[in-house]
Write an enzyme that holds these catalytic residues in place. Sequence first.
Site, PDB file in Angstrom:
ATOM      1  CG  HIS A   1      20.041 -44.025 -33.151  1.00  0.00           C
ATOM      2  ND1 HIS A   1      19.318 -45.187 -33.147  1.00  0.00           N
ATOM      3  CD2 HIS A   1      19.134 -43.022 -33.345  1.00  0.00           C
ATOM      4  CE1 HIS A   1      18.032 -44.911 -33.336  1.00  0.00           C
ATOM      5  NE2 HIS A   1      17.900 -43.605 -33.459  1.00  0.00           N
TER       6      HIS A   1
ATOM      7  CD  GLN B   1      19.092 -58.334 -27.951  1.00  0.00           C
ATOM      8  OE1 GLN B   1      18.480 -58.353 -26.883  1.00  0.00           O
ATOM      9  NE2 GLN B   1      18.476 -58.406 -29.109  1.00  0.00           N
TER      10      GLN B   1
ATOM     11  CB  CYS C   1      -3.365 -18.443 -33.145  1.00  0.00           C
ATOM     12  SG  CYS C   1      -1.870 -19.431 -33.103  1.00  0.00           S
TER      13      CYS C   1
ATOM     14  CG  HIS D   1      12.813 -39.880 -28.344  1.00  0.00           C
ATOM     15  ND1 HIS D   1      13.521 -38.755 -28.696  1.00  0.00           N
ATOM     16  CD2 HIS D   1      13.376 -40.894 -29.040  1.00  0.00           C
ATOM     17  CE1 HIS D   1      14.468 -39.077 -29.565  1.00  0.00           C
ATOM     18  NE2 HIS D   1      14.409 -40.363 -29.793  1.00  0.00           N
TER      19      HIS D   1
END
Length: 1061
Positions: free
Chosen positions: A120, A143, A694, A1034
């Site tokens: 990939h 596919q 922070c 993701h």
Amino acid sequence: MKFLLLSTFIFLYSSLALARDKHYFIGITEAVWDYASGTEEKKLISVDTEQSNFYLQNGPDRIGRKYKKALYFEYTDGTFSKTIDKPAWLGFLGPVIKAEVEDKVYVHLKNLASRIYTFHAHGVTYTKEYEGAVYPDNTTDFQRADDKVLPGQQYVYVLHANEPSPGEGDSNCVTRIYHSHVDAPKDIASGLIGPLILCKKGSLYKEKEKNIDQEFVLMFSVVDENLSWYLEDNIKTFCSEPEKVDKDNEDFQESNRMYSINGYTFGSLPGLSMCAADRVKWYLFGMGNEVDVHSAFFHGQALTSRNYQTDIINLFPATLIDAYMVAQNPGVWMLSCQNLNHLKAGLQAFFQVRDCNKPSPEDNIQDRHVRHYYIAAEEVIWNYAPSGTDIFTGENLTALESDSRVFFEQGATRIGGSYKKMAYREYTDGSFTNRKQRGPDEEHLGILGPVIWAEVGDTIKVTFHNKGQHPLSIQPMGVSFTAENEGTYYGPPGRSSQQAASHVAPKETFTYEWTVPKEMGPTYADPVCLSKMYYSGVDPTKDIFTGLIGPMKICKKGSLLADGRQKDVDKEFYLFPTVFDENESLLLDDNIRMFTTAPDQVDKEDEDFQESNKMHSMNGFMYGNQPGLNMCLGESIVWYLFSAGNEADVHGIYFSGNTYLSKGERRDTANLFPHKSLTLLMNPDTKGTFDVECLTTDHYTGGMKQKYTVNQCQRQFEDFTVYLGERTYYVAAVEVEWDYSPSRAWEKELHHLQEQNVSNVFLDKEEFFIGSKYKKVVYRQFTDSSFREQVKRRAEDEHLGILGPPIHANVGDKVKVVFKNMATRPYSIHAHGVKTESSTVVPTLPGEVRTYTWQIPERSGAGREDSACIPWAYYSTVDRVKDLYSGLIGPLIVCRKSYVKVFSPKKKMEFFLLFLVFDENESWYLDDNIKTYSEHPEKVNKDNEEFLESNKMHAINGKMFGNLQGLTMHVKDEVNWYVMGMGNEIDLHTVHFHGHSFQYKHRGVYSSDVFDLFPGTYQTLEMFPQTPGTWLLHCHVTDHVHAGMATTYTVLPVEQETKSG
């Protein structure tokens, strides 16, 4: 589907008629890898033999330094009989694949391993049948063939190098990667990863980038062999008593985490060699998990990256970056990760700069100044909160139930809030008798050493006197020095004598000499002065946590006044946010003796004791105790920020009430990591007392927050902004039942495709877990002030999920938010980036309605080099942490004046994405959720680690495992993705889009397919979809992938006008 494919092929082939074809023959082979092949004695930083043996020595229940892995190898042709040698420094990475824009790359992959794998690629264009990633994407038949290459089988992946990668502002060649993607984290941990270098058209000559002499690819990664497919094999092969191994044992697991560069650890990476004056290109990327917070430090060198000067490159899992360097200062230099935990665990390598008699760039600077400093390291008793009070609450720091008590309570086995520390202090001369007194402008420096400042062309001499009990040094960043003047001691085999500069003994004195050549100074894109730091480098971990660190600033020639202040700047402030880990201090034993009442009962390994010594501070001050942060309305202010520490030191430093400019962008939150430094320019336009704090939730509750005050001084300051546009939004806080995963179908299909049977600690209820449903509170929009009718979300809003309504404004607008609290406890609504009349955000009680007014001046809008529209977040601040985790957050989008009319006749698609691990343990509704949703509420122990973990919901807009719906667009749409990060130390998210690259702006247009998000990051990403299909979106961090922080977006062909959803 046939029509969809046909349109895709026509599009790709018509636009790529002029492509150059390139063929790579790559085989996946199983082999034994040695993480530390060179065993000669080297001197490493902060490392002792016990530490290196822990990772490298095998034994009854230890694997050691050799592991079976699956690796990509390049072959000469399609017979896969002869491999092509690769440079030694590539380590276990796959071969370098290179392509120019318009090239077509054929990767002939043969799987010679014993299980299924794929290929990939990042950053290139491909159709669905060449993606090489397994997930539910509605594809069928041919596919799907790319998704699994079985043992012994072959598959050809066809990739197109297309615009927009590299972007206009990018270098000629940029870093991308390829890896196997069946179960990506496990495949990568097993060894299947390699570099892909994408170049602008015409920038390569004979496969090398023009005007570059040497190039190197480096992957910084804590390779987690516990996740490897070959863990069982490795236990059987390399442990002498494999039956005794407990795979859940924490020490066993840690011994299998290899802190490495290209698969080499503890200084064993070979082959990094170059000539002085060589033009060197570094292609860098990170990979791995939450622990993978890397700060690559090239000792003795100056780099430019994205046109900015630096000597530190921050890397996270799947961060892709490149840097340019002209090698200087012949010698052997250290390349280290300055995450102090990684330094100790061996994430270090050497590179050699040889003197090859090449002419070096001329430094034609006249009238060099010599700046002399006299600095001593001395012991001090340091109080982290001298007032004894939490300035934010007005309570005593040891009040029962207070957040501060754990750090400030003194007792039998607790040290309290005062510690013996070491600090750098400045003297008038080399006799070290008269200490220089600090003026009011320096009061805020606290524990920090004096500011060392210089201009380009200067020489800095620092006479350092060690008044402590341990050998110490001064290691600078951002200046040039010879090996004899370096403050860090390390060495390749054979260099054993301790150098004076890196090992100044107690009571000894040493004079360092550093220079500031042009390449160390600010570039055209940089601010006038660069923020840098110096610290003691004998053992950086212990020395820094003991207190030995100070600020430096390196400025353009002629930019400073005689006293070191920058011309045309009214005030300068230096901020050092860090978690001072007093457990690592050189003086820990002294502190136990001096401050605990029963020192002999102290267990230094006790977790509660250790936690009590982690001081979340700025310049050594906690809970608002930092003095001296005062300025006047309208003044020109520069903030110099820098940090040090380990992977816990992921900071989002938020300046409430004002914004600043940095790198051409308008922001109010600066992200800092170990050894990173930043320069921020601010013109405060609202008087009052504001917070500088922070946003990382544990740091905020732990005391890393201060107050700064903007006063109306003699100077007249008028805000001439006329707010013409007025927009009113009716927003309520509404309690709802929220389901993070209404359907488990996507998740189940994913695991089926991966051939894995995995339980899910986050979603399975089991005996007493809560499951996927929780009571939450959310912001929702109503039609008018009666709050009777909620605005129905349209199809294009479906993706918002848990987020409140997007609030849109242009510069020059005034936004009125009429807020009704329809929940059962007090909440509020407060936005980043805006201007308000008061610095206080008033809570709204249950049932009440309150109007909050936000002004949108010029400084709330995009900077000159920003996208036209930029995102900010709004949320409730009654209790920042609990309100956020309970569900109250939404996006505010600010556009330049009349941007839509002038620049964009076509309306852009807009998508809003919040990447956040919702920690339901911190929600106001935890007890309700246990009662309502746990099968056995009476059995729940809220401190149980498994229970705590089960409530950390790794979500995108509050949805997990493909449940976020509605991210649908068409080919040729113009899409703005507004991405937001919030949360805690674990909330570093590297957002990866399959199938498409995006562009973003940082003083220039850059391209990537991975963007790094942290607490307080809000960014516009612009995408021009061109390949139809359903694509994965993701977080690339290992644990986050497995925990479900993933969904899909769908690109429809341009002709197919269907409803989104």
